[in-house]
Design an enzyme around this catalytic site. Structure first.
Site, PDB file in Angstrom:
ATOM      1  N   GLU A 169       3.460  -5.444  12.370  1.00 20.72           N
ATOM      2  CA  GLU A 169       2.568  -4.292  12.165  1.00 20.72           C
ATOM      3  C   GLU A 169       1.476  -4.770  11.220  1.00 20.72           C
ATOM      4  O   GLU A 169       1.724  -5.006  10.035  1.00 20.72           O
ATOM      5  CB  GLU A 169       3.345  -3.132  11.556  1.00 20.72           C
ATOM      6  CG  GLU A 169       4.554  -2.753  12.400  1.00 20.72           C
ATOM      7  CD  GLU A 169       5.016  -1.328  12.194  1.00 20.72           C
ATOM      8  OE1 GLU A 169       4.876  -0.810  11.085  1.00 20.72           O
ATOM      9  OE2 GLU A 169       5.504  -0.736  13.165  1.00 20.72           O
ATOM     10  N   GLU A 228       7.523   0.148  16.361  1.00 30.12           N
ATOM     11  CA  GLU A 228       8.672   0.618  15.591  1.00 30.12           C
ATOM     12  C   GLU A 228       8.654   2.144  15.627  1.00 30.12           C
ATOM     13  O   GLU A 228       7.811   2.746  16.273  1.00 30.12           O
ATOM     14  CB  GLU A 228       8.623   0.050  14.162  1.00 30.12           C
ATOM     15  CG  GLU A 228       8.781  -1.481  14.182  1.00 30.12           C
ATOM     16  CD  GLU A 228       8.950  -2.125  12.817  1.00 30.12           C
ATOM     17  OE1 GLU A 228       9.205  -1.420  11.827  1.00 30.12           O
ATOM     18  OE2 GLU A 228       8.822  -3.361  12.751  1.00 30.12           O
ATOM     19  N   ASN A 268       0.808  -1.237   0.000  1.00 30.35           N
ATOM     20  CA  ASN A 268       0.000   0.000   0.000  1.00 30.35           C
ATOM     21  C   ASN A 268       0.834   1.277   0.000  1.00 30.35           C
ATOM     22  O   ASN A 268       0.470   2.260  -0.647  1.00 30.35           O
ATOM     23  CB  ASN A 268      -1.000  -0.017   1.164  1.00 30.35           C
ATOM     24  CG  ASN A 268      -0.342  -0.019   2.508  1.00 30.35           C
ATOM     25  OD1 ASN A 268       0.687  -0.654   2.711  1.00 30.35           O
ATOM     26  ND2 ASN A 268      -0.917   0.694   3.443  1.00 30.35           N
ATOM     27  N   CYS A 304      -3.269   1.433   6.328  1.00 27.60           N
ATOM     28  CA  CYS A 304      -3.665   0.704   7.535  1.00 27.60           C
ATOM     29  C   CYS A 304      -4.286   1.643   8.565  1.00 27.60           C
ATOM     30  O   CYS A 304      -5.031   1.203   9.436  1.00 27.60           O
ATOM     31  CB  CYS A 304      -2.455   0.001   8.127  1.00 27.60           C
ATOM     32  SG  CYS A 304      -1.080   1.144   8.410  1.00 27.60           S
TER      33      CYS A 304
HETATM   34  P1  NAD Z   1       0.123  -9.404   3.032  1.00 23.80           P
HETATM   35  O1  NAD Z   1       0.132  -9.895   4.421  1.00 23.80           O
HETATM   36  O2  NAD Z   1      -0.629 -10.160   2.012  1.00 23.80           O
HETATM   37  O3  NAD Z   1       1.618  -9.275   2.450  1.00 23.80           O
HETATM   38  C1  NAD Z   1       2.612  -8.497   3.091  1.00 23.80           C
HETATM   39  C2  NAD Z   1       3.970  -9.024   2.700  1.00 23.80           C
HETATM   40  O4  NAD Z   1       4.139 -10.333   3.241  1.00 23.80           O
HETATM   41  C3  NAD Z   1       4.178  -9.167   1.197  1.00 23.80           C
HETATM   42  O5  NAD Z   1       5.505  -8.825   0.874  1.00 23.80           O
HETATM   43  C4  NAD Z   1       3.930 -10.647   0.978  1.00 23.80           C
HETATM   44  O6  NAD Z   1       4.537 -11.177  -0.178  1.00 23.80           O
HETATM   45  C5  NAD Z   1       4.541 -11.226   2.229  1.00 23.80           C
HETATM   46  N1  NAD Z   1       4.074 -12.566   2.597  1.00 23.80           N
HETATM   47  C6  NAD Z   1       2.882 -13.148   2.326  1.00 23.80           C
HETATM   48  N2  NAD Z   1       2.838 -14.377   2.862  1.00 23.80           N
HETATM   49  C7  NAD Z   1       4.014 -14.575   3.499  1.00 23.80           C
HETATM   50  C8  NAD Z   1       4.565 -15.659   4.248  1.00 23.80           C
HETATM   51  N3  NAD Z   1       3.878 -16.777   4.473  1.00 23.80           N
HETATM   52  N4  NAD Z   1       5.801 -15.519   4.756  1.00 23.80           N
HETATM   53  C9  NAD Z   1       6.495 -14.382   4.572  1.00 23.80           C
HETATM   54  N5  NAD Z   1       6.036 -13.330   3.856  1.00 23.80           N
HETATM   55  C10 NAD Z   1       4.808 -13.428   3.332  1.00 23.80           C
HETATM   56  O7  NAD Z   1      -0.378  -7.893   3.125  1.00 23.80           O
HETATM   57  P2  NAD Z   1      -0.697  -6.902   1.934  1.00 23.80           P
HETATM   58  O8  NAD Z   1      -1.968  -7.324   1.285  1.00 23.80           O
HETATM   59  O9  NAD Z   1       0.524  -6.715   1.110  1.00 23.80           O
HETATM   60  O10 NAD Z   1      -0.916  -5.528   2.732  1.00 23.80           O
HETATM   61  C11 NAD Z   1      -2.124  -5.131   3.247  1.00 23.80           C
HETATM   62  C12 NAD Z   1      -2.182  -5.362   4.739  1.00 23.80           C
HETATM   63  O11 NAD Z   1      -1.094  -4.713   5.374  1.00 23.80           O
HETATM   64  C13 NAD Z   1      -3.423  -4.785   5.377  1.00 23.80           C
HETATM   65  O12 NAD Z   1      -3.947  -5.692   6.297  1.00 23.80           O
HETATM   66  C14 NAD Z   1      -2.918  -3.542   6.083  1.00 23.80           C
HETATM   67  O13 NAD Z   1      -3.694  -3.115   7.185  1.00 23.80           O
HETATM   68  C15 NAD Z   1      -1.575  -3.995   6.510  1.00 23.80           C
HETATM   69  N6  NAD Z   1      -0.702  -2.856   6.786  1.00 23.80           N
HETATM   70  C16 NAD Z   1      -0.374  -2.604   8.097  1.00 23.80           C
HETATM   71  C17 NAD Z   1       0.413  -1.510   8.401  1.00 23.80           C
HETATM   72  C18 NAD Z   1       0.803  -1.201   9.819  1.00 23.80           C
HETATM   73  O14 NAD Z   1       1.698  -0.385  10.021  1.00 23.80           O
HETATM   74  N7  NAD Z   1       0.183  -1.801  10.821  1.00 23.80           N
HETATM   75  C19 NAD Z   1       0.867  -0.672   7.375  1.00 23.80           C
HETATM   76  C20 NAD Z   1       0.499  -0.966   6.062  1.00 23.80           C
HETATM   77  C21 NAD Z   1      -0.284  -2.071   5.782  1.00 23.80           C
END
Ligand code: NAD
Length: 495
Positions: free
Chosen positions: A264, A476, A166, A298
């Site tokens: 996060e 963080e 995002n 997020c």
């Molecule tokens: P996601 O969990 O699908 O993917 C995030 C990352 O993890 C990607 O690089 C993905 O390839 C990797 N990944 C997926 N499966 C994995 C595994 N089994 N092992 C290791 N890595 C793996 O999330 P997304 O769809 O990319 O992002 C959206 C989500 O992120 C939303 O839920 C949003 O709220 C959250 N988000 C949180 C914050 C925060 O600071 N809390 C900030 C931004 C986004």
């Protein structure tokens, strides 16, 4: 997919990067498997490039390079690491327009957002931690003459930084900057949905003169490369930002191996609007909080709780404000809302719109996919507002992560808090009131890691950032990030 299959009509300028390679050691490499995945241009729906689908072999190669780099990097002076990171930040400044164009093209976000928010913030992340490390010092604990007692904060080793789509470069740098500044070597994995800015960033690291193996960037999906990265026995710490389910899967792998973990995760943030708020400012800022980056932050306020005495007035003004937002070509300067990041995500958000209807929600605005002229296959969605939904229904409990908000009336402060706190998430909240007593009382009772009063997403990099409940574990930002990326070692020397 081979490069020869790329559509010829798409621009091949320096921001439509057609081949995303891994940064391992001192160079850019194709994945050892020879496998690639397609990179989509959300604004048009077309495939415009291919991305390395890396695997365990690439993780191992990156790990060996990072391990070899660790002794020199971890014992280098803070000043030399800082100088190098500042040189990198200067190169990012030089290429700000290119980075912004790459980010917008790859993600679908308006170019103005990438130019004014994402890239400047990515540069700030690098500069902030490059200079913060110069101010860190060993803590001494006075033992009244019995002993000299002090605590060293030492780099951990090879660490993994995994980031989502995002805010691609913004969150990528948020993790690697403190990790590198603290003296760790890093294997980073950006999202396979938006890998382009991290790839360009890798080139800037090479140009800046990063020693081989200090930073390694692997591309590919979670199962192919994320999974072997987190389960690799030599990875000592994992900083992850992404979805709650993915965070749980990573924690399940990391916990029995006793890896340090910072998570996060998702959010379902409440915006609390009290009747004594500054009305015009609140309408305008809560609309921004709801729909910035297509609602894909997020921190976006997706549940707007409004005191009943101003509910109708607020609803009318909010709906009018949102209807005026222009959805369209991310490159156009007058687009307020660009494209959703991918087709699967667009379909997920649309399914939540159907769910909201089936749960009895009344649609006040939006609700449809749209097909702007010239971009008919792009992933565009109207900003969508519902009312009439129970605070405990699925629409109000689950993270949608798109341009969909619900309006919910409340009568008392207690009820506002009950509704705000009733989800499994606890990332951020914002409170809109002119009464400082209300503000501080409510802030102390909100179950979130961050509370904004009369503002939203007003950030300071020194502050702890993170969530409670299913929004994450750990913090963080500022010293918290430098603490996460170091191990404390207490030394006690008897007098
Ligand atoms: P996601 O969990 O699908 O993917 C995030 C990352 O993890 C990607 O690089 C993905 O390839 C990797 N990944 C997926 N499966 C994995 C595994 N089994 N092992 C290791 N890595 C793996 O999330 P997304 O769809 O990319 O992002 C959206 C989500 O992120 C939303 O839920 C949003 O709220 C959250 N988000 C949180 C914050 C925060 O600071 N809390 C900030 C931004 C986004």
């Amino acid at each position: 997919m081979e490069t020869s299959q790329l559509p010829s009509s798409l621009p091949t300028t320096n921001f439509a990067i057609t081949e995303i390679l891994n940064y391992i050691g001192d160079g850019l490499y194709a994945p050892q498997s020879g496998k690639w995945i397609s990179n989509f241009h959300p604004a048009s729906g077309a495939v415009y490039g291919k991305i390395a689908e890396s695997g365990a072999d690439d993780v191992q190669a990156a790990f060996e390079c990072a391990t070899n780099a660790f002794p020199a990097w971890s014992t280098s002076t803070a000043k030399s690491r800082s100088d190098l990171m500042l040189r990198l930040a200067d190169l990012m400044d030089r290429d700000l327009e290119i980075l912004a164009a790459i980010e917008s093209y790859d993600n679908g976000k308006p170019l103005t957002v990438a130019r004014n928010v994402d890239i400047p913030r990515a540069i700030s992340n690098i500069r902030f931690f490059a200079t913060a490390i110069l101010h860190s010092s060993t803590e001494a604990h006075d033992m009244d003459g019995l002993a000299l007692n002090y605590t060293l904060r030492q780099p951990i080793g090879v660490v993994a930084c995994i980031s989502p789509w995002n805010l691609p470069l913004y969150l990528f740098t948020w993790k690697i900057a403190p990790a590198l500044a603290a003296g760790n070597t890093v294997i980073a994995k950006p999202s396979e949905i938006t890998p382009a800015s991290a790839f360009y960033f890798s080139k800037l690291c090479i140009e800046a003169g990063f020693p081989a193996g200090v930073l390694n960037v692997l591309h590919g999906t979670g199962p192919s490369v994320g999974s072997p990265l987190v389960s690799h026995a030599g990875i000592k710490a994992i900083s992850f930002t992404g979805g709650t389910q993915t965070g749980a899967a990573i924690a399940a792998v990391a916990a029995p191996k006793f890896k340090k973990l910072s998570l996060e995760l998702g959010g379902k943030n409440a915006t609390l609007v009290f009747s004594d708020c500054n009305f015009e400012e609140t309408v305008s800022e809560t609309a921004r909080a709801a729909f910035s980056n297509q609602g894909q932050i997020c921190l976006c306020g997706s549940r707007i709780l409004i005191q009943r005495s101003i509910y109708d007035q607020f609803k009318q003004a909010f709906v009018a404000k949102v209807k005026a937002l222009k959805v369209g070509d991310p490159q156009a300067v007058d687009s307020n809302i660009g494209a959703i990041v991918s087709e699967p995500h667009l379909l997920k958000v649309l399914s939540y719109i159907e769910l909201a209807k089936s749960e009895g929600g009344k649609l006040l605005s939006g609700g449809n996919r749209i097909y702007p002229e010239g971009f008919e296959n792009g992933y565009y969605l109207e900003p969508t507002i519902f009312e009439g939904l129970d605070p405990f229904c699925r629409t109000n409990q689950e993270e949608i992560f798109g341009p969909v908000v619900t309006l919910i009336p409340f009568d008392t402060e207690e009820e506002a808090l009950q509704f705000a706190n009733c989800t499994p998430y606890g990332l951020a909240s914002s409170v809109w009131t002119s009464n400082i007593g209300t503000a501080q009382r409510v802030a102390s009772k909100l179950q979130t890691g961050i509370v904004w009063i009369n503002c939203w997403m007003l950030r300071d990099l020194r502050t702890p950032f993170g969530g409670v409940k299913q929004s994450g574990v750990g913090r963080e930002g500022g010293w918290e990030a430098l603490r996460f990326f170091t191990e404390a070692k207490n030394v006690c020397i008897k007098s």
